[in-house]
Design an enzyme around this catalytic site. Sequence first.
Site, PDB file in Angstrom:
ATOM      1  CD  GLU A  41     -19.707 -32.419  47.658  1.00 35.70           C
ATOM      2  OE1 GLU A  41     -20.067 -31.338  46.953  1.00 35.70           O
ATOM      3  OE2 GLU A  41     -18.685 -32.404  47.934  1.00 35.70           O
ATOM      4  CG  ASP A  42     -24.447 -32.432  51.876  1.00 38.54           C
ATOM      5  OD1 ASP A  42     -23.355 -31.514  51.070  1.00 38.54           O
ATOM      6  OD2 ASP A  42     -24.809 -32.456  51.440  1.00 38.54           O
TER       7      ASP A  42
END
Length: 285
Positions: A41-42
């Site tokens: 996600e990051d």
Amino acid sequence: GQTRRSGEPYIYPPMAVATIVARQGLDDITVAAALLHDAVEDTPVDLADLERDFGSEVAMIVDGVTKLDRLHFDSKEEQQAASMRKMLVALAKDLRVLIIKLADRLHNMRTLAALPEARQQRIARETLDIYAPLAHRRGVGQLKWELEDLSFRYLQPGAYKKIAKLLDEKRLVREEYIDNVLEHLRGYLEKNGISGAEVNGRAKHIYSIWRKMQKKHLDFGEVYDVRAVRILVPQVRDCYAALGVVHSLWQHVPKEFDDYIASPKANGYQSLHTAVVGPERKMLE
């Protein structure tokens, strides 16, 4: 090299989540997935990278957590918490995905003070309605208790502080007290010929005390199971024998005795309930 707005390295939250997961006694694959749960996600890392470097199982768990992270619950009235819990369980086909998600939510709750009040309230309500019941149903008691207490602290700070002050003990102190009672009780049961007894206990947490006070319209002084012990025995006759042992050790409170063996509850539940004045003159159920 990534940092949060506070300047704190971004690796700290995944490390905190992995620590919570490890303390649940889960295996190295689950701990690895917990450490990596934010990676897709990051960061530029994708699932193929994870599968290549850490194996398909870790990648599958991280993928599951990532999908759950993309769910957003905004309106409690519209969403119907029970439906959302079912959806989370359905999406988290592997139980380990759910455990990591619960650990992630617990870390979020522990660091909630940094957020604006409106977001604190929204996240606390969502935690109480959706995540704490999920922890309960999956049998992760320690996570459930802390999720409930932290949610309650933000949703009803006045009531939380009042009960915390009345308890006047830190959780660790209450748990040490229970551990000492259990050790004493196990030896005494064995000495009195009650073998095969399983003895465990818990220090009741703040939210459950408040729930009981509300449900039964009790004052704090009337809640006798702030500290509770459970004795499981092989046969019915052992129940009554164990009760005799407990009453010989500590003075019992007559009005707090219930015989659910002679009169079972509607759902078939059978046990004996008693409250006593335990060590240090503290009430014990």
